[in-house]
Structure formats: structure tokens, C-alpha cells
Design a protein around this motif. Structure first.
Motif, PDB file in Angstrom:
ATOM      1  N   ASN A 166       1.981  11.502  12.846  1.00 25.07           N
ATOM      2  CA  ASN A 166       0.825  10.644  12.726  1.00 25.07           C
ATOM      3  C   ASN A 166       0.506   9.996  14.063  1.00 25.07           C
ATOM      4  N   GLU A 167      -0.693  10.217  14.549  1.00 22.33           N
ATOM      5  CA  GLU A 167      -1.244   9.491  15.696  1.00 22.33           C
ATOM      6  C   GLU A 167      -0.270   9.308  16.858  1.00 22.33           C
ATOM      7  N   PRO A 168       0.139  10.408  17.495  1.00 23.55           N
ATOM      8  CA  PRO A 168       1.003  10.236  18.663  1.00 23.55           C
ATOM      9  C   PRO A 168       0.364   9.365  19.754  1.00 23.55           C
ATOM     10  N   PHE A 169      -0.963   9.325  19.819  1.00 22.95           N
ATOM     11  CA  PHE A 169      -1.610   8.443  20.808  1.00 22.95           C
ATOM     12  C   PHE A 169      -1.299   6.977  20.525  1.00 22.95           C
ATOM     13  N   VAL A 170      -1.546   6.545  19.288  1.00 19.83           N
ATOM     14  CA  VAL A 170      -1.339   5.123  18.967  1.00 19.83           C
ATOM     15  C   VAL A 170       0.138   4.772  19.108  1.00 19.83           C
ATOM     16  N   HIS A 171       1.010   5.712  18.699  1.00 16.02           N
ATOM     17  CA  HIS A 171       2.442   5.422  18.813  1.00 16.02           C
ATOM     18  C   HIS A 171       2.856   5.276  20.284  1.00 16.02           C
ATOM     19  N   VAL A 173       0.842   4.463  22.885  1.00 13.95           N
ATOM     20  CA  VAL A 173       0.205   3.319  23.549  1.00 13.95           C
ATOM     21  C   VAL A 173       0.722   1.999  22.979  1.00 13.95           C
ATOM     22  N   TYR A 174       0.694   1.865  21.653  1.00 10.95           N
ATOM     23  CA  TYR A 174       1.117   0.589  21.066  1.00 10.95           C
ATOM     24  C   TYR A 174       2.632   0.395  21.142  1.00 10.95           C
ATOM     25  N   GLY A 175       3.370   1.506  20.956  1.00  9.75           N
ATOM     26  CA  GLY A 175       4.830   1.396  20.893  1.00  9.75           C
ATOM     27  C   GLY A 175       5.517   1.405  22.240  1.00  9.75           C
ATOM     28  N   ILE A 180       3.041  -3.518  21.469  1.00  7.25           N
ATOM     29  CA  ILE A 180       2.476  -4.229  20.308  1.00  7.25           C
ATOM     30  C   ILE A 180       3.138  -3.754  19.010  1.00  7.25           C
ATOM     31  N   HIS A 181       3.581  -2.499  19.025  1.00  2.00           N
ATOM     32  CA  HIS A 181       4.288  -1.908  17.882  1.00  2.00           C
ATOM     33  C   HIS A 181       5.717  -1.572  18.296  1.00  2.00           C
ATOM     34  N   ALA A 182       6.538  -1.241  17.301  1.00  3.00           N
ATOM     35  CA  ALA A 182       7.889  -0.746  17.587  1.00  3.00           C
ATOM     36  C   ALA A 182       7.782   0.553  18.393  1.00  3.00           C
ATOM     37  N   ASN A 220      -4.276  13.260  14.204  1.00  4.20           N
ATOM     38  CA  ASN A 220      -4.562  12.564  15.464  1.00  4.20           C
ATOM     39  C   ASN A 220      -5.568  11.446  15.259  1.00  4.20           C
ATOM     40  N   ASN A 221      -5.350  10.345  15.947  1.00  4.09           N
ATOM     41  CA  ASN A 221      -6.344   9.278  15.986  1.00  4.09           C
ATOM     42  C   ASN A 221      -7.365   9.665  17.050  1.00  4.09           C
ATOM     43  N   LEU A 222      -8.593   9.929  16.610  1.00  5.42           N
ATOM     44  CA  LEU A 222      -9.615  10.375  17.562  1.00  5.42           C
ATOM     45  C   LEU A 222     -10.800   9.423  17.514  1.00  5.42           C
ATOM     46  N   TYR A 294     -10.095   8.573  11.764  1.00  6.29           N
ATOM     47  CA  TYR A 294     -11.222   7.937  12.455  1.00  6.29           C
ATOM     48  C   TYR A 294     -11.481   6.544  11.898  1.00  6.29           C
ATOM     49  N   TYR A 295     -11.594   5.591  12.781  1.00  2.98           N
ATOM     50  CA  TYR A 295     -11.965   4.231  12.387  1.00  2.98           C
ATOM     51  C   TYR A 295     -13.235   3.747  13.069  1.00  2.98           C
ATOM     52  N   ASN A 296     -13.368   4.014  14.361  1.00  2.00           N
ATOM     53  CA  ASN A 296     -14.536   3.517  15.098  1.00  2.00           C
ATOM     54  C   ASN A 296     -14.705   4.254  16.424  1.00  2.00           C
ATOM     55  N   PRO A 297     -15.935   4.226  16.973  1.00  2.00           N
ATOM     56  CA  PRO A 297     -16.124   4.793  18.306  1.00  2.00           C
ATOM     57  C   PRO A 297     -15.617   3.810  19.363  1.00  2.00           C
ATOM     58  N   ASP A 324     -12.173  -6.919  12.777  1.00  7.01           N
ATOM     59  CA  ASP A 324     -13.152  -7.025  13.853  1.00  7.01           C
ATOM     60  C   ASP A 324     -13.452  -5.672  14.495  1.00  7.01           C
ATOM     61  N   TRP A 325     -13.181  -4.576  13.776  1.00  2.49           N
ATOM     62  CA  TRP A 325     -13.535  -3.266  14.301  1.00  2.49           C
ATOM     63  C   TRP A 325     -14.992  -2.979  13.952  1.00  2.49           C
ATOM     64  N   PRO A 326     -15.753  -2.410  14.900  1.00  2.00           N
ATOM     65  CA  PRO A 326     -17.154  -2.111  14.615  1.00  2.00           C
ATOM     66  C   PRO A 326     -17.294  -0.988  13.587  1.00  2.00           C
ATOM     67  N   TYR A 407       1.497  -3.001   4.369  1.00  4.22           N
ATOM     68  CA  TYR A 407       2.007  -3.675   5.571  1.00  4.22           C
ATOM     69  C   TYR A 407       1.301  -3.103   6.795  1.00  4.22           C
ATOM     70  N   GLU A 408       0.402  -3.885   7.360  1.00  4.40           N
ATOM     71  CA  GLU A 408      -0.409  -3.392   8.477  1.00  4.40           C
ATOM     72  C   GLU A 408       0.291  -3.693   9.815  1.00  4.40           C
ATOM     73  N   TRP A 409       1.492  -3.177   9.955  1.00  2.00           N
ATOM     74  CA  TRP A 409       2.223  -3.217  11.216  1.00  2.00           C
ATOM     75  C   TRP A 409       2.263  -4.632  11.807  1.00  2.00           C
TER      76      TRP A 409
HETATM   77  C1  BGC Z   1      -8.404   1.290  16.832  1.00  2.00           C
HETATM   78  C2  BGC Z   1      -7.987   2.104  15.619  1.00  2.00           C
HETATM   79  C3  BGC Z   1      -6.469   2.264  15.603  1.00  2.00           C
HETATM   80  C4  BGC Z   1      -5.780   0.935  15.682  1.00  2.00           C
HETATM   81  C5  BGC Z   1      -4.289   1.043  15.713  1.00  2.00           C
HETATM   82  C6  BGC Z   1      -7.629   0.001  16.873  1.00  2.00           C
HETATM   83  O1  BGC Z   1      -7.975  -0.713  18.014  1.00  2.00           O
HETATM   84  O2  BGC Z   1      -9.757   1.030  16.775  1.00  2.00           O
HETATM   85  O3  BGC Z   1      -8.611   3.342  15.650  1.00  2.00           O
HETATM   86  O4  BGC Z   1      -6.074   2.930  14.431  1.00  2.00           O
HETATM   87  O5  BGC Z   1      -6.242   0.219  16.836  1.00  2.00           O
HETATM   88  O6  BGC Z   1      -3.710   0.010  14.932  1.00  2.00           O
END
Ligand code: BGC
Ligand code: BGC
Length: 451
Positions: A166-171, A173-175, A180-182, A220-222, A294-297, A324-326, A407-409
Motif C-alpha cells: 500500500n502506497e510506498p510513496f506515503v510510507h 515520505v511520511y515514515g 510523521i508516521h512510523a 499506489n497513492n497517485l 486517489y484523494y486530491n490533486p 482540510d483536503w480539497p 484509526y487514522e494514523w
Molecule cells: C494526501 C493524501 C494522502 C495523505 C496521507 C495527504 O496530504 O493528500 O493523498 O493519502 O496525505 O495520509
């Protein structure tokens, strides 16, 4: 204009969840600790110090939750398997009780007429592997392939298609980049090996699944990236962001090479972690499907300070979710047609594996939850999918995020994404208005395209 009822016959309707976000039972039946148990316990790491220790207690209530899915008429359910339940130390001994849980869940789903679509990794790495370097360590990819074998041997007879990651990009960047994440690392661009090793893990696991005749997807989170203006500096910044967020995780899978990251001062070997043969392994014979979350552009401008080659610019004049996501439904059409334009025949069939919004939902005195905002969000995005299909993109299904509030992380329980409201004190489930709406849509679509 085509709308959601025009989606093709056989289109699969689903909902998604993830293990750490719903299961709870973190130290039951031999589960080992995950990076999320450790990270969430750190003071200040998550909102209110909240953890997934109990979450939706789905580990004990999966029967009730599958009944809710059956009530929706879902064709498919996307969930994730907790690696630390199956192999508590990451490698070494297999935990039969952990495997048995997913065995029961799969059987319960099949009995309800729902096809299971498991994700093998949705961010809850066994802590023991993190202590050996986590995704910064190449070895983790090989451990992932072994874990995949264990799970595929147990469930593969009943599970036709699998999502590796799931979403190797978010993992990454955030992790690993922002913390911001584990596991809470703040390595910025030095986090890039976590991208390559996750993709390598995908490639190795994909081979294991294919040997067993199973279909392989990745989620992928795109995001469609829009330049803030047509100035060359903004356009170049948007291209740089697109390379990092979208292309880094999709080009190697579909084209067999990494994108140009020279705007980051990074060469195509990602700082030396790419070895001979890795890219062939990652691309393999191709994906059976691309999962799109997909959540937002994203709107990008040239940076105003030294550092990264882009700056995020606001998207104004549209509704916003509780997060606050568009809200830009047409961004999903733009994303899907953009993938087709970019990858052409190399683009496999697409499944929307996540899409949804957080709303500050409350139960009214009459016991209902009127989440009209979510209904509008889902309707708009599904119409956008239908339009992309009309424009020639092969989209096979839509899995909304999420079945349940969960649980939203790092945000703890403050962001509610579910079709079903969960009272985290009592664990009471209350279907929202969007649940009834989704059920009616699925029923209407099935009736139009008699299966
Ligand atoms: C992005 C979402 C992403 C989330 C990760 C947000 O800033 O807009 O697409 O899933 O961060 O928690
Ligand atoms: C993740 C989910 C998350 C959702 C909403 C995605 O980034 O895969 O785990 O809950 O977006 O933020």
C-alpha cells in the motif's frame, strides 16, 4: 456526460480497510509488535497519544463487520494482513494463530459472496525488522517475499488476486523522510532507499504469487499534479514533484526504469542502492492491475527557499474535507486519463483501491448519521471514473476508503472516513446515510447489468 450507472458490466464494487487501523488485539494470539505500536507509544507522535491497540476491535468483531459488508452487497473487500501476526519477528517462526485469523476472515467473506482482496503490507512492519534497518535495509525485501510465501500457501487457494504494497510513496515520505508516521525517521532525500527496497519487495513477492497462478496488483497513492502557473519555473517544479510522487513508484513497474530525479540531485541508481537485475525483477512480466488510491490533486509552484525543487501551493475555491483536503472529483478523471496518456498500452487495467473523505460525522438524537458531504464526494468521484472509462481508460472496480471509521494514523481517531460510524468507546457500529446510498447504487448497477 456518462455517470456512475454507466460503469461497465462486471465493474467490482468494494470497500477498503487496513490491519493496524481496524484490528486492535495487538498482543493477542502471538502477534509481534509492529513499528506502529512502537511509534504510537512515543509521546507526541500521534494526536492525543492515541494508538491502534483496540481500534475497531475488528479482530474479535470481524463477523459483524462482514455482515455489514454483505448488507452493502459488496463484490469485493480490500483488507490488509498484519505481517507481525503471521511472522511475529519478521522472519523465523510462523505464528499459526495469526494465520488462522485471516483464514477465518477469508472463509467468512466467501460465505457472504464477497471476494477477498488482501494487501500484504499496509505499513505495519514487524518491529524486529525495523531494528535491523527496516525498509532502508535491502534484506527486508527478501523477508517480505518469505512472508508472502507463507500467506499465499495458506490463503492462495481461495484468494485470486493480491495487492503487494500500500502506497510506498506515503510510507517512504511520511515514515522515513518526514517522520510523521512510523517508523518516524526524518531522513529527507536519504529516505530514497526505502522506495527502492519496497519496490524490490513488490517484485520478489509478485514472483511468488505468479508462481502460484495468482494475480498481482500494487496500490499506489497517485495525484494529478498541476503547475500553479504556466511560468517555466512552476512547470519545472510540477514536473519534479510528479517524478517523486507518481513516477518514482509507477515508472519502474510499467516501464522498467526510474524517472529522472536530477532536479533532486539524485542519479537513476537512487544513491547507489539499485543493483543489476533489480529493475527487471521490479517490472517482472507486468502487473495484472494497477491499484489507484486517489484523494486530491496537487498544485505545485517553484520553491521560494533553497532545498526541495518544489513548493506546494493551495487549491482554493473548492469544498474541503474535515482533514482540510480539497475536493476535486474531476482530478480523478484527470489522473486516470493522464495515466493512459503516459503509459499507453503498458498501463494494465486499473482498480480504484481507495477513495473517500473524512467528515466530522455525529450521531443525531434519532440515531442516524447524515453524511451528505460524503455522498456528494463519492457520487462526484464515481462519475469521474465513469467519464474516464468513456475516455478509454480500463477501470475494473472501485473500493471506497473506508468501510468503517478507524484509526487514522498520526491523527488518531479524529478523522472519520467510514460508511459505518464506529463509537470507539462502545464499539457500536452505525451505518451512515452514505452506507444506504452506496448499497442502493450497487443494487441499481447490478440490476442494470445482470450478472
Ligand atoms: C494526501 C493524501 C494522502 C495523505 C496521507 C495527504 O496530504 O493528500 O493523498 O493519502 O496525505 O495520509
Ligand atoms: C492510506 C490509508 C489512510 C487514507 C486516508 C491512505 O493514505 O492508505 O491508510 O487511512 O489514505 O488518509
Amino acid at each position: 456526460m456518462p455517470n456512475r450507472l454507466d460503469l461497465p458490466a462486471g465493474f467490482r464494487w468494494g470497500a477498503s480497510t487496513a490491519s493496524y487501523q481496524i484490528e486492535g488485539a495487538v498482543d493477542e494470539d502471538g502477534r509481534g509488535p509492529s513499528v506502529w505500536d512502537v511509534f504510537a507509544a512515543r509521546p507526541g507522535a500521534t494526536k492525543g497519544g492515541q494508538t491502534g491497540r483496540i481500534a475497531c476491535d475488528h479482530y474479535h468483531r470481524y463477523g459483524e463487520d462482514v455482515a455489514l459488508m454483505r448488507g452493502l452487497g459488496l463484490d469485493g473487500y480490500r483488507f490488509s494482513i498484519a505481517w507481525p501476526r503471521v511472522r511475529p519477528a519478521g522472519d523465523g517462526a510462523v505464528n499459526p494463530a495469526g494465520l488462522a485469523f485471516y483464514d477465518r476472515l477469508v472463509d467468512e467473506l466467501l460465505a457472504a459472496g464477497i471476494t477477498p482482496l488482501p494487501t500484504l503490507f499496509h505499513w505495519d512492519l514487524p518491529q524486529a525488522l525495523e531494528e535491523r534497518g527496516g525498509w532502508l535495509d535491502r534484506d527486508t525485501a527478501y523477508r517480505f517475499a518469505e512472508y508472502t510465501e507463507t500467506v499465499a500457501d495458506r490463503l492462495g487457494d481461495r484468494v485470486p488476486a493480491w495487492i503487494t504494497l500500500n502506497e510506498p510513496f506515503v510510507h517512504m515520505v511520511y515514515g522515513y523522510a518526514l517522520g510523521i508516521h512510523a517508523p518516524g525517521r526524518t531522513l529527507m532525500l536519504d529516505a530514497l532507499p526505502a522506495a527502492h527496497h519496497q519496490l524490490l519487495a513488490h517484485g520478489l513477492a509478485a514472483a511468488v504469487l505468479r508462481e502460484r497462478g495468482r494475480e498481482v496488483l500494487i496500490a499506489n497513492n497517485l495525484t494529478p499534479v498541476r503547475a500553479a502557473s504556466q511560468s517555466p519555473a512552476d512547470v519545472a517544479a510540477a514536473a519534479a514533484y510528479d517524478a517523486l510522487h507518481n513516477r518514482l513508484f509507477t515508472d519502474p513497474l510499467l516501464l522498467g526504469h526510474y524517472p529522472d530525479l536530477s532536479a533532486y540531485g539524485v542519479a537513476e541508481d537512487l544513491g547507489g542502492c539499485v543493483r543489476d537485475g533489480d529493475l527487471e525483477l521490479i517490472a517482472g512480466p507486468g502487473l495484472d492491475g494497477l491499484g489507484v488510491n486517489y484523494y486530491n490533486p496537487t498544485r505545485i509552484a517553484a520553491p521560494t527557499e533553497p532545498g526541495l525543487p518544489f513548493a506546494e501551493a493551495p487549491i482554493d475555491g473548492v469544498p474541503r474535507t474535515a482533514f482540510d483536503w480539497p475536493v476535486v472529483p474531476d482530478g480523478l478523471r484527470e489522473l486516470l486519463t493522464g495515466l493512459k496518456a503516459r503509459y499507453g498500452d503498458a498501463l494494465p487495467p486499473v482498480t480504484i483501491t481507495e477513495n473517500g473523505c473524512s467528515v466530522a460525522d455525529e450521531i443525531t438524537p434519532d440515531g442516524t448519521v447524515d453524511d451528505r458531504f460524503r455522498i456528494d464526494y463519492l457520487a462526484g468521484h464515481l462519475d469521474a471514473v465513469a467519464q474516464a472509462v468513456a475516455e478509454g481508460v480500463d477501470v475494473r472496480g472501485y473500493f471506497t476508503w473506508s468501510l468503517l471509521d478507524n484509526y487514522e494514523w498520526a491523527e488518531g481517531f479524529s478523522q472519520r472516513f467510514g460508511l459505518v460510524h464506529v463509537d470507539f468507546e462502545t464499539q457500536r457500529r452505525t451505518p451512515k446515510a452514505s452506507y444506504a446510498w452506496y448499497r442502493e447504487l450497487i443494487t441499481a448497477h447490478h440490476a442494470l447489468h445482470v450478472r
